[in-house]
Design an enzyme around this catalytic site. Structure first.
Site, PDB file in Angstrom:
ATOM      1  N   LYS A  58       0.844  -1.192   0.000  1.00  0.00           N
ATOM      2  CA  LYS A  58       0.000   0.000   0.000  1.00  0.00           C
ATOM      3  C   LYS A  58       0.886   1.252   0.000  1.00  0.00           C
ATOM      4  O   LYS A  58       0.695   2.157  -0.787  1.00  0.00           O
ATOM      5  CB  LYS A  58      -0.918  -0.021   1.222  1.00  0.00           C
ATOM      6  CG  LYS A  58      -1.796   1.196   1.345  1.00  0.00           C
ATOM      7  CD  LYS A  58      -2.747   1.111   2.518  1.00  0.00           C
ATOM      8  CE  LYS A  58      -3.470   2.443   2.685  1.00  0.00           C
ATOM      9  NZ  LYS A  58      -4.332   2.489   3.854  1.00  0.00           N
ATOM     10  N   GLU A  69      10.504  -4.839   4.364  1.00  0.00           N
ATOM     11  CA  GLU A  69      10.586  -6.237   3.937  1.00  0.00           C
ATOM     12  C   GLU A  69      10.234  -6.387   2.460  1.00  0.00           C
ATOM     13  O   GLU A  69      10.918  -7.059   1.689  1.00  0.00           O
ATOM     14  CB  GLU A  69       9.625  -7.101   4.763  1.00  0.00           C
ATOM     15  CG  GLU A  69       9.962  -7.200   6.230  1.00  0.00           C
ATOM     16  CD  GLU A  69       9.222  -6.178   7.073  1.00  0.00           C
ATOM     17  OE1 GLU A  69       9.004  -5.042   6.599  1.00  0.00           O
ATOM     18  OE2 GLU A  69       8.869  -6.513   8.219  1.00  0.00           O
ATOM     19  N   GLY A  93      -4.827  -1.622   5.047  1.00  0.00           N
ATOM     20  CA  GLY A  93      -4.013  -2.733   4.539  1.00  0.00           C
ATOM     21  C   GLY A  93      -4.644  -4.097   4.803  1.00  0.00           C
ATOM     22  O   GLY A  93      -4.730  -4.947   3.917  1.00  0.00           O
ATOM     23  N   ARG A  94      -5.131  -4.305   6.030  1.00  0.00           N
ATOM     24  CA  ARG A  94      -5.674  -5.632   6.373  1.00  0.00           C
ATOM     25  C   ARG A  94      -7.098  -5.833   5.843  1.00  0.00           C
ATOM     26  O   ARG A  94      -7.695  -6.877   6.067  1.00  0.00           O
ATOM     27  CB  ARG A  94      -5.597  -5.868   7.883  1.00  0.00           C
ATOM     28  CG  ARG A  94      -6.212  -4.781   8.723  1.00  0.00           C
ATOM     29  CD  ARG A  94      -5.836  -4.918  10.193  1.00  0.00           C
ATOM     30  NE  ARG A  94      -6.282  -3.777  10.992  1.00  0.00           N
ATOM     31  CZ  ARG A  94      -5.592  -2.658  11.139  1.00  0.00           C
ATOM     32  NH1 ARG A  94      -4.442  -2.497  10.517  1.00  0.00           N
ATOM     33  NH2 ARG A  94      -6.063  -1.665  11.894  1.00  0.00           N
ATOM     34  N   GLU A  98      -4.573  -6.711  14.820  1.00  0.00           N
ATOM     35  CA  GLU A  98      -4.042  -5.394  14.441  1.00  0.00           C
ATOM     36  C   GLU A  98      -5.156  -4.346  14.551  1.00  0.00           C
ATOM     37  O   GLU A  98      -4.889  -3.164  14.734  1.00  0.00           O
ATOM     38  CB  GLU A  98      -3.466  -5.431  13.014  1.00  0.00           C
ATOM     39  CG  GLU A  98      -2.478  -4.308  12.742  1.00  0.00           C
ATOM     40  CD  GLU A  98      -1.673  -4.491  11.458  1.00  0.00           C
ATOM     41  OE1 GLU A  98      -0.535  -4.982  11.523  1.00  0.00           O
ATOM     42  OE2 GLU A  98      -2.183  -4.141  10.381  1.00  0.00           O
ATOM     43  N   HIS A 120      -5.628 -33.186  17.713  1.00  0.00           N
ATOM     44  CA  HIS A 120      -4.505 -34.001  18.192  1.00  0.00           C
ATOM     45  C   HIS A 120      -3.359 -33.125  18.673  1.00  0.00           C
ATOM     46  O   HIS A 120      -2.233 -33.590  18.793  1.00  0.00           O
ATOM     47  CB  HIS A 120      -4.043 -34.951  17.088  1.00  0.00           C
ATOM     48  CG  HIS A 120      -5.147 -35.857  16.647  1.00  0.00           C
ATOM     49  ND1 HIS A 120      -5.418 -37.057  17.271  1.00  0.00           N
ATOM     50  CD2 HIS A 120      -6.102 -35.706  15.699  1.00  0.00           C
ATOM     51  CE1 HIS A 120      -6.467 -37.616  16.695  1.00  0.00           C
ATOM     52  NE2 HIS A 120      -6.911 -36.809  15.744  1.00  0.00           N
ATOM     53  N   LYS A 150       9.571  -1.051  14.340  1.00  0.00           N
ATOM     54  CA  LYS A 150      10.127  -0.680  13.027  1.00  0.00           C
ATOM     55  C   LYS A 150      11.223   0.359  13.197  1.00  0.00           C
ATOM     56  O   LYS A 150      12.285   0.282  12.601  1.00  0.00           O
ATOM     57  CB  LYS A 150       9.044  -0.086  12.116  1.00  0.00           C
ATOM     58  CG  LYS A 150       8.100  -1.096  11.503  1.00  0.00           C
ATOM     59  CD  LYS A 150       7.229  -0.369  10.480  1.00  0.00           C
ATOM     60  CE  LYS A 150       5.986  -1.163  10.135  1.00  0.00           C
ATOM     61  NZ  LYS A 150       5.041  -0.439   9.307  1.00  0.00           N
TER      62      LYS A 150
HETATM   63  O1  F6P Z   1       3.127  -3.629   9.805  1.00  0.00           O
HETATM   64  C1  F6P Z   1       1.894  -3.063   9.676  1.00  0.00           C
HETATM   65  C2  F6P Z   1       1.440  -2.824   8.279  1.00  0.00           C
HETATM   66  O2  F6P Z   1       1.349  -1.455   8.116  1.00  0.00           O
HETATM   67  C3  F6P Z   1       0.120  -3.496   8.027  1.00  0.00           C
HETATM   68  O3  F6P Z   1      -0.947  -2.817   8.548  1.00  0.00           O
HETATM   69  C4  F6P Z   1       0.134  -3.603   6.550  1.00  0.00           C
HETATM   70  O4  F6P Z   1      -0.841  -4.503   6.096  1.00  0.00           O
HETATM   71  C5  F6P Z   1       1.544  -4.055   6.329  1.00  0.00           C
HETATM   72  O5  F6P Z   1       2.296  -3.323   7.271  1.00  0.00           O
HETATM   73  C6  F6P Z   1       2.100  -3.864   4.945  1.00  0.00           C
HETATM   74  O6  F6P Z   1       2.044  -2.542   4.537  1.00  0.00           O
HETATM   75  P1  F6P Z   1       2.205  -2.130   3.017  1.00  0.00           P
HETATM   76  O7  F6P Z   1       1.086  -2.743   2.245  1.00  0.00           O
HETATM   77  O8  F6P Z   1       2.182  -0.649   3.001  1.00  0.00           O
HETATM   78  O9  F6P Z   1       3.526  -2.676   2.530  1.00  0.00           O
END
Ligand code: F6P
Length: 552
Positions: A208, A214, A270-271, A356, A387, A515
């Site tokens: 987003k 990452e 995002g979620r 979240e 199990h 972060k």
């Molecule tokens: O770590 C939190 C977060 O902001 C989430 O809410 C989000 O889904 C994820 O990181 C990834 O963010 P982006 O889509 O901006 O890479």
């Protein structure tokens, strides 16, 4: 924000008093007393059937919980959210994932502009692109059709798409294998790249913000890997890398042509974004027709949520039951147990969606909350969980409310497998509810001729208290529509709980501190900065890592 938070004290107090009268009741007796309990406590929306009769509730409990929802302003905030008011107060944003699946003709207005034409434009762009890739018309730089789609994203840009793509695995395109890389641990990317051929691989870089450490690191490494192949140059990138983002500049800076970018908007959390272009890997796998069915299923649930009275409103009921256990019985966690292998990533997806969203401890006005908020959400598919951790669910000291989910018809009918699966599914909810009394255990052991001394010794171990609550969600068959409704059900449940706890379910400041600190620590683990500024534990660990890390 026009919605003010009403006084909820009276409704909380009424429930606290009521809890005193209910906590001693056993569900076994409630069922025995009321032959209408099953029809009274079931609901149906589209293909989803909810049985919530195996809960520690009476008719009055539901009435009082509904009263709490009213007192907390659930209907008003629901309407505010659906109509595009900026209910995400800390970020000053509207929350409109529902607009992404708005299959009606109703406009959805944000800041005076109807957002529906833009949403339809992006859907059309997705349609054109997915058709090209799926038909083989879209080829890589050496002229071969795509065979692998690697989605690079994390959090909401990964968990929703991977969960849905897995869940709809039986609808997947026969030539295209989906892959998902999220972890910055190089193993995730390296292991994935081992399985794919650069000539036939399409990378979808999904972020987003297009600033997530990452994702950008994985995307850069993927691009380096791609460019290291013979004949692959910057021009070839356009055939193999597309982006999904709200940040056009970031996408351009990364080196992806904005013509190959699929946009969305800051009013999509995002979620909550799998319904947007973040769903591109889903659409590539199952096709746009199925993707639209997913949206339709969600829209069906949205309409139900928007219009059904609270006492018959499936998301509201699930939310209120969760509040009942969290805030009155002290339950700290909630298990989600899909009896469907296709849903094996559903609990992981829900963890982000729920934790979240509602893992907050200040209210919408910034005050410390005086009640517990979001529970720990966890789970695994059945029957595996039986199990592993079901022992604790049945006989542990903690109360863990559970949701059991299963389809009536398997997409892979194989002998008696499905009947066996479902018999386990039903038996577990019955066992959790009924339990087994010490008298029953002793009677059974006596009938088996067990020595009375041994019976006395073993009976307490073999006794089950029961009275452990569960919801059962049954659906006919696992289709994109059903899945859309199911996800939307939980999204709205989370929203209702957020309103009741008076937290902002749509920000996530809690992920920021780690972060920021990681940025400082990185300089130190790489030896650029001295290691002195932390506590003794963190300093010591950084030094130990520095002494042992692989030299670069
Ligand atoms: O770590 C939190 C977060 O902001 C989430 O809410 C989000 O889904 C994820 O990181 C990834 O963010 P982006 O889509 O901006 O890479």
């Amino acid at each position: 924000m026009t919605v003010s938070v009403p006084d909820r004290t009276a409704a909380w107090s009424a429930l606290a008093r009521h809890h005193e009268t209910v906590r001693g009741l056993h569900m076994r007796d409630l069922f025995a007393r009321d032959p209408e309990r099953f029809p009274r406590f079931t609901l149906e929306v589209g293909d989803l059937f909810l049985d919530y009769s195996k809960n520690r509730i009476t008719h009055e409990t539901v009435a009082l919980l509904v009263e709490l929802a009213r007192a907390c302003g659930v209907p008003e905030l629901r309407d505010a959210q659906l109509s595009g008011e900026p209910i995400n107060v800390t970020e000053g944003r509207a929350v409109l994932h529902t607009a992404l699946r708005n299959c009606s003709d109703r406009p959805v207005v944000v800041d005076g502009v109807d957002v529906m034409p833009e949403i339809r434009r992006v859907l059309t762009h997705m349609e054109e692109f997915t058709e090209q890739v799926r038909s083989g018309a879209w080829t890589g730089h050496t002229g071969r059709p795509m065979e692998h789609v690697v989605n690079i994203g994390i959090g909401g840009s990964d968990l929703g798409p991977v969960m849905v793509t897995e869940a709809l695995g039986s609808y997947g395109h026969p030539r295209l294998t989906p892959h998902f890389v999220s972890n910055v641990d190089g193993t995730h990317l390296a292991e994935t790249l081992r399985k794919v051929d650069p000539e036939t691989t399409l990378f979808v870089v999904a972020s987003k913000t297009f600033t997530t450490q990452e994702t950008l690191m994985n995307a850069r490494s993927a691009r380096d890997w791609f460019l290291a192949r013979e004949g692959a140059d910057e021009a070839a990138i356009a055939r193999h890398f597309v982006a999904v983002s709200t940040n056009e500049e970031g996408v351009r800076d990364f080196g992806i042509d904005p013509a190959n970018m699929f946009g969305f908007w800051d009013w999509v959390g995002g979620r909550y974004s799998l319904w947007s272009a973040i769903g591109l890997p889903i659409a590539l796998s199952v096709g746009m027709e199925r993707f639209r069915e997913l949206l339709e299923g969600a829209h069906l649930m949205d309409e139900h949520f928007r219009t059904a009275p609270l006492a018959e409103n499936m998301p509201a009921i699930l939310a209120l039951l969760g509040v009942w256990y969290s805030n009155f019985f002290g339950a700290a966690s909630h298990a989600v147990l899909p009896y469907d292998q296709y849903l094996h990533r559903f609990p992981a997806y829900l963890q982000q969606a729920d934790m979240e969203s509602n893992g907050k401890s200040v209210d919408r006005e910034g005050r410390q909350v005086e009640w517990d908020t979001g529970p720990v959400v966890w789970g695994e598919p059945g029957t595996n969980g039986q199990h592993a951790f079901f022992q604790l669910l049945h006989q542990g000291t903690r109360l863990v409310p559970c949701d059991f989910l299963a389809p009536c018809r398997s997409r892979n009918p194989l002998g008696e497998h499905h009947d066996v699966l479902i018999s386990n599914f039903l038996a577990q909810t019955e066992a959790l509810m009924r339990g087994r009394t010490q008298e029953e255990v002793e009677g059974a052991m006596t009938a088996q001729g067990v020595d009375p001394a041994r019976i006395a010794e073993l009976a307490p171990h073999r006794t089950f208290p029961g009275n452990r609550p569960s919801n059962t969600l049954l659906f006919d068959e696992f289709t994109p529509r059903t899945l859309g409704s199911l996800i939307a059900l939980y999204e709205h449940k989370i929203f209702v709980q957020g309103v009741i706890w008076n937290v902002n379910s749509y920000d996530q400041w809690g992920v920021e501190l780690g972060k920021e600190l990681a940025g400082t620590v990185l300089q130190e683990v790489q030896g650029r900065d001295p290691v002195t500024g932390h506590d003794a534990s963190t300093n010591g660990l950084i030094q130990r890592y520095r002494a042992r890390r692989r030299p670069t």
